[in-house]
Design a protein around this motif. Structure first.
Motif, PDB file in Angstrom:
ATOM      1  N   PRO A 316       0.815  -1.222   0.000  1.00 45.09           N
ATOM      2  CA  PRO A 316       0.000   0.000   0.000  1.00 45.09           C
ATOM      3  C   PRO A 316       0.847   1.270   0.000  1.00 45.09           C
ATOM      4  N   LEU A 317       1.973   1.250   0.695  1.00 47.73           N
ATOM      5  CA  LEU A 317       2.853   2.413   0.709  1.00 47.73           C
ATOM      6  C   LEU A 317       3.376   2.713  -0.694  1.00 47.73           C
ATOM      7  N   GLN A 318       3.790   1.672  -1.412  1.00 41.30           N
ATOM      8  CA  GLN A 318       4.278   1.871  -2.775  1.00 41.30           C
ATOM      9  C   GLN A 318       3.173   2.373  -3.694  1.00 41.30           C
ATOM     10  N   ARG A 319       1.962   1.824  -3.548  1.00 46.82           N
ATOM     11  CA  ARG A 319       0.847   2.262  -4.412  1.00 46.82           C
ATOM     12  C   ARG A 319       0.486   3.705  -4.125  1.00 46.82           C
ATOM     13  N   LEU A 320       0.542   4.085  -2.857  1.00 44.41           N
ATOM     14  CA  LEU A 320       0.256   5.464  -2.480  1.00 44.41           C
ATOM     15  C   LEU A 320       1.287   6.410  -3.084  1.00 44.41           C
ATOM     16  N   LYS A 321       2.557   5.987  -3.082  1.00 46.98           N
ATOM     17  CA  LYS A 321       3.618   6.802  -3.679  1.00 46.98           C
ATOM     18  C   LYS A 321       3.434   6.909  -5.186  1.00 46.98           C
ATOM     19  N   GLN A 322       3.047   5.798  -5.826  1.00 47.11           N
ATOM     20  CA  GLN A 322       2.850   5.806  -7.269  1.00 47.11           C
ATOM     21  C   GLN A 322       1.745   6.780  -7.671  1.00 47.11           C
ATOM     22  N   LEU A 323       0.657   6.785  -6.900  1.00 46.90           N
ATOM     23  CA  LEU A 323      -0.458   7.677  -7.206  1.00 46.90           C
ATOM     24  C   LEU A 323      -0.159   9.121  -6.823  1.00 46.90           C
ATOM     25  N   SER A 324       0.918   9.324  -6.051  1.00 50.06           N
ATOM     26  CA  SER A 324       1.343  10.682  -5.689  1.00 50.06           C
ATOM     27  C   SER A 324       2.509  11.130  -6.551  1.00 50.06           C
ATOM     28  N   ASN A 325       2.699  10.431  -7.667  1.00 54.93           N
ATOM     29  CA  ASN A 325       3.790  10.745  -8.607  1.00 54.93           C
ATOM     30  C   ASN A 325       5.162  10.662  -7.960  1.00 54.93           C
ATOM     31  N   GLY A 326       5.312   9.714  -7.030  1.00 54.66           N
ATOM     32  CA  GLY A 326       6.605   9.483  -6.401  1.00 54.66           C
ATOM     33  C   GLY A 326       6.937  10.420  -5.269  1.00 54.66           C
ATOM     34  N   ALA A 327       6.054  11.362  -4.944  1.00 48.88           N
ATOM     35  CA  ALA A 327       6.319  12.305  -3.856  1.00 48.88           C
ATOM     36  C   ALA A 327       6.269  11.594  -2.507  1.00 48.88           C
ATOM     37  N   GLU A 328       6.935  12.172  -1.516  1.00 52.94           N
ATOM     38  CA  GLU A 328       6.937  11.589  -0.176  1.00 52.94           C
ATOM     39  C   GLU A 328       5.532  11.663   0.416  1.00 52.94           C
ATOM     40  N   ILE A 329       5.098  10.560   1.034  1.00 49.37           N
ATOM     41  CA  ILE A 329       3.747  10.489   1.570  1.00 49.37           C
ATOM     42  C   ILE A 329       3.666  11.260   2.880  1.00 49.37           C
ATOM     43  N   VAL A 330       2.615  12.045   3.028  1.00 52.70           N
ATOM     44  CA  VAL A 330       2.445  12.804   4.268  1.00 52.70           C
ATOM     45  C   VAL A 330       2.024  11.865   5.384  1.00 52.70           C
ATOM     46  N   GLU A 331       2.330  12.276   6.614  1.00 53.48           N
ATOM     47  CA  GLU A 331       2.075  11.428   7.772  1.00 53.48           C
ATOM     48  C   GLU A 331       0.590  11.106   7.932  1.00 53.48           C
ATOM     49  N   ALA A 332      -0.281  12.082   7.635  1.00 52.65           N
ATOM     50  CA  ALA A 332      -1.719  11.859   7.811  1.00 52.65           C
ATOM     51  C   ALA A 332      -2.214  10.718   6.924  1.00 52.65           C
ATOM     52  N   ASP A 333      -1.737  10.680   5.671  1.00 60.66           N
ATOM     53  CA  ASP A 333      -2.155   9.614   4.754  1.00 60.66           C
ATOM     54  C   ASP A 333      -1.606   8.258   5.202  1.00 60.66           C
ATOM     55  N   LEU A 334      -0.353   8.243   5.663  1.00 58.76           N
ATOM     56  CA  LEU A 334       0.227   7.001   6.177  1.00 58.76           C
ATOM     57  C   LEU A 334      -0.572   6.477   7.356  1.00 58.76           C
ATOM     58  N   LYS A 335      -0.999   7.384   8.228  1.00 52.50           N
ATOM     59  CA  LYS A 335      -1.766   6.984   9.418  1.00 52.50           C
ATOM     60  C   LYS A 335      -3.104   6.387   9.019  1.00 52.50           C
ATOM     61  N   ILE A 336      -3.742   6.961   7.998  1.00 50.97           N
ATOM     62  CA  ILE A 336      -5.031   6.431   7.531  1.00 50.97           C
ATOM     63  C   ILE A 336      -4.867   5.005   7.021  1.00 50.97           C
ATOM     64  N   VAL A 337      -3.836   4.782   6.182  1.00 52.55           N
ATOM     65  CA  VAL A 337      -3.588   3.454   5.621  1.00 52.55           C
ATOM     66  C   VAL A 337      -3.274   2.462   6.743  1.00 52.55           C
ATOM     67  N   GLU A 338      -2.453   2.870   7.681  1.00 47.59           N
ATOM     68  CA  GLU A 338      -2.090   1.984   8.786  1.00 47.59           C
ATOM     69  C   GLU A 338      -3.315   1.607   9.603  1.00 47.59           C
ATOM     70  N   ASP A 339      -4.188   2.581   9.861  1.00 47.12           N
ATOM     71  CA  ASP A 339      -5.381   2.324  10.671  1.00 47.12           C
ATOM     72  C   ASP A 339      -6.331   1.341   9.996  1.00 47.12           C
ATOM     73  N   ILE A 340      -6.554   1.503   8.687  1.00 42.28           N
ATOM     74  CA  ILE A 340      -7.515   0.611   8.034  1.00 42.28           C
ATOM     75  C   ILE A 340      -6.942  -0.800   7.887  1.00 42.28           C
ATOM     76  N   MET A 341      -5.602  -0.925   7.825  1.00 44.84           N
ATOM     77  CA  MET A 341      -5.006  -2.261   7.745  1.00 44.84           C
ATOM     78  C   MET A 341      -5.060  -2.962   9.101  1.00 44.84           C
ATOM     79  N   LEU A 342      -4.854  -2.200  10.172  1.00 43.93           N
ATOM     80  CA  LEU A 342      -4.818  -2.795  11.502  1.00 43.93           C
ATOM     81  C   LEU A 342      -6.211  -2.882  12.120  1.00 43.93           C
ATOM     82  N   ASN A 343      -6.949  -1.768  12.109  1.00 40.50           N
ATOM     83  CA  ASN A 343      -8.242  -1.727  12.783  1.00 40.50           C
ATOM     84  C   ASN A 343      -9.345  -2.388  11.964  1.00 40.50           C
ATOM     85  N   GLN A 344      -9.344  -2.167  10.656  1.00 37.59           N
ATOM     86  CA  GLN A 344     -10.355  -2.792   9.799  1.00 37.59           C
ATOM     87  C   GLN A 344      -9.917  -4.174   9.330  1.00 37.59           C
TER      88      GLN A 344
END
Length: 470
Positions: A316-344
């Protein structure tokens, strides 16, 4: 066909063995330290396999996976997935042998790490800290610790072996004594072994790239001992540090003796993560879609199958980077992805579909409430594969669009925007095109029917005129 059916069948037999004696104290370690990381199903599988070993024995009688399914009340896919996690975390080794149409397995149980090994590992203890929090983590450290007795204040008066015993030199050693230290043929001594640490990190790290940027005058090659290389690879995995960033950390950890200070390197990596990711500790999640939940195992035949395969083999981290044109992912987006993988508890491939759907539909905006709402729906619908996620997104596209419009209308200061062409994922567009084509096909079909009826009417009119002439 799901991958677990290719690897495992209910009729396949297995035997449980132990790499060494398992003690009752291991249950506390497994329950309190390992269970938060691997979950109750994995722990239940380990305990079920352990229960098949008789007391003070290291081999069990063979049985079938069908029996294990009945014992645990689980399907084969869940058992296989739990088995993989036990393998990955170092609690189980698996050996396979083909026997005609079926397969035979040996499940070798490994004892867990000792509390001291676990809390000083530098990887598992960090994942545990992130999972349960500081308070619970400190309580566990206290549970597995005890007071240090001031032994140094006392005089050691222990007698040595030579002071207590004497050797009878008149003792006769016959030929029968040869090999007394060896076990019987085809047998082994029952022993206690140390727990197995997680492995496989060295193969995923590019040491050639790391060493290419380190001058031997600054970092001698002898400083990169096998232990240090293992630590570097583990830290790179733990904190997602690339070889170029790792070069700086290694340079900073060189001591005056031209050695790499392992503790300094660990601390530098942790500080780097907190600064770069704006987070205290990483979490333990699956990197890519588990093999048993992959549906595209054969070579892809079209673009959609190729895309499914890509989503099943990227994190998911790589896909998020790909859709952001390779830019560094912001912490808020990383936290969202982490939460849905762990909590959901969504699989990585499913999260990839969700990321793609939301990012392309909402003009690269990753809104927390919207993402969590869709994730919750997919969890309730028990979506576990990429294909299932795509199909549900296609089916519920209008509903999800309504949720998005609802979020927009409820936002403060929202203004009516100009009509725009909605961006949607290619696989969703394909479905819309199919619906349009089906609609057109249906329209053409109605027109054809109308033309046929017109022809029928003309024939009827012609028939009436003929009757009149007669």
């Amino acid at each position: 066909m799901s991958m677990h059916w290719q690897e495992l069948l209910p009729a396949d037999q297995y035997r449980v063995s132990s790499a060494g004696m398992l003690h009752n104290y291991d249950r506390n370690v497994l329950t309190r330290l390992y269970q938060p990381l691997i979950g109750p199903i994995c722990l239940s599988l380990y305990m079920s396999l352990w229960s098949e070993l008789e007391e003070n024995r290291i081999w069990a009688e063979p049985t079938t996976h069908y029996s294990l399914m009945n014992t645990m009340g689980l399907n084969l896919r869940d058992i296989y997935e739990a088995r993989l996690q036990l393998e990955g975390i170092g609690l189980l080794s698996v050996y396979k042998k083909k026997n005609g149409e079926t397969k035979e397995f040996v499940y070798e149980l490994h004892p867990p790490l000792s509390p001291q090994q676990f809390f000083t590992d530098g990887m598992l203890n960090i994942y545990l800290f992130k999972k349960i929090g500081k308070g619970a983590y400190n309580r566990l450290k206290k549970f597995f610790s005890d007071d240090v007795l001031p032994v140094r204040e006392y005089e050691n008066v222990t007698k040595t072996f030579a002071e207590v015993f004497a050797s009878d030199h008149s003792l006769y050693i016959s030929d029968e004594a040869e090999g007394v230290k060896e076990p019987l043929v085809h047998q082994q001594f029952i022993d206690r072994q140390e727990g197995t640490l997680p492995t496989g990190f060295e193969h995923q790290f590019d040491f050639d790239l790391l060493m290419a940027g380190l001058k031997s005058s600054l970092v001698p090659r002898k400083a990169l001992t096998p232990r240090i290389k293992t630590t570097i690879a583990k830290l790179a995995f733990l904190y997602d540090i690339n070889p170029l960033e790792m070069q700086k950390l290694v340079l900073g950890a060189i001591s005056i003796d031209d050695e790499i200070d392992e503790e300094h390197l660990r601390k530098s990596a942790r500080d780097w993560y907190q600064i770069e990711r704006h987070a205290d500790m990483p979490s333990l999640v699956s990197r890519v879609q588990p093999v048993i939940y992959r549906t595209q195992m054969d070579p892809p035949r079209n673009q959609e199958e190729e895309h499914i395969q890509r989503l099943e083999t990227v994190s998911p981290l790589q896909r998020l980077k790909q859709l952001s044109n390779g830019a560094e992912i912001v912490e808020a987006d990383l936290k969202i992805v982490e939460d849905i993988m762990l909590n959901q508890n969504l699989n990585p491939g499913v999260v990839n579909v969700l990321i793609e759907y939301v990012m392309l539909k909402a003009e690269k905006k990753f809104t927390k409430n919207y993402v969590e709402k869709i994730a919750g729906h997919w969890t309730r619908m028990n979506v576990v594969t990429v294909k299932e996620a795509m199909e549900l997104a296609r089916k519920e596209h209008r509903k999800y669009q309504g949720w998005a419009d609802g979020n927009k209308s409820s936002a403060k200061g929202s203004r009516q925007k100009a009509t725009r062409t909605e961006m949607v994922p290619v696989w969703l567009n394909k479905t819309e095109e199919k619906k349009t084509e089906q609609k057109k096909a249906a329209t053409v079909s109605d027109e054809q029917k109308k033309a046929i009826w017109e022809q029928v009417k003309k024939l009827n009119v012609g028939g009436d005129h003929a009757d009149a002439k007669d």
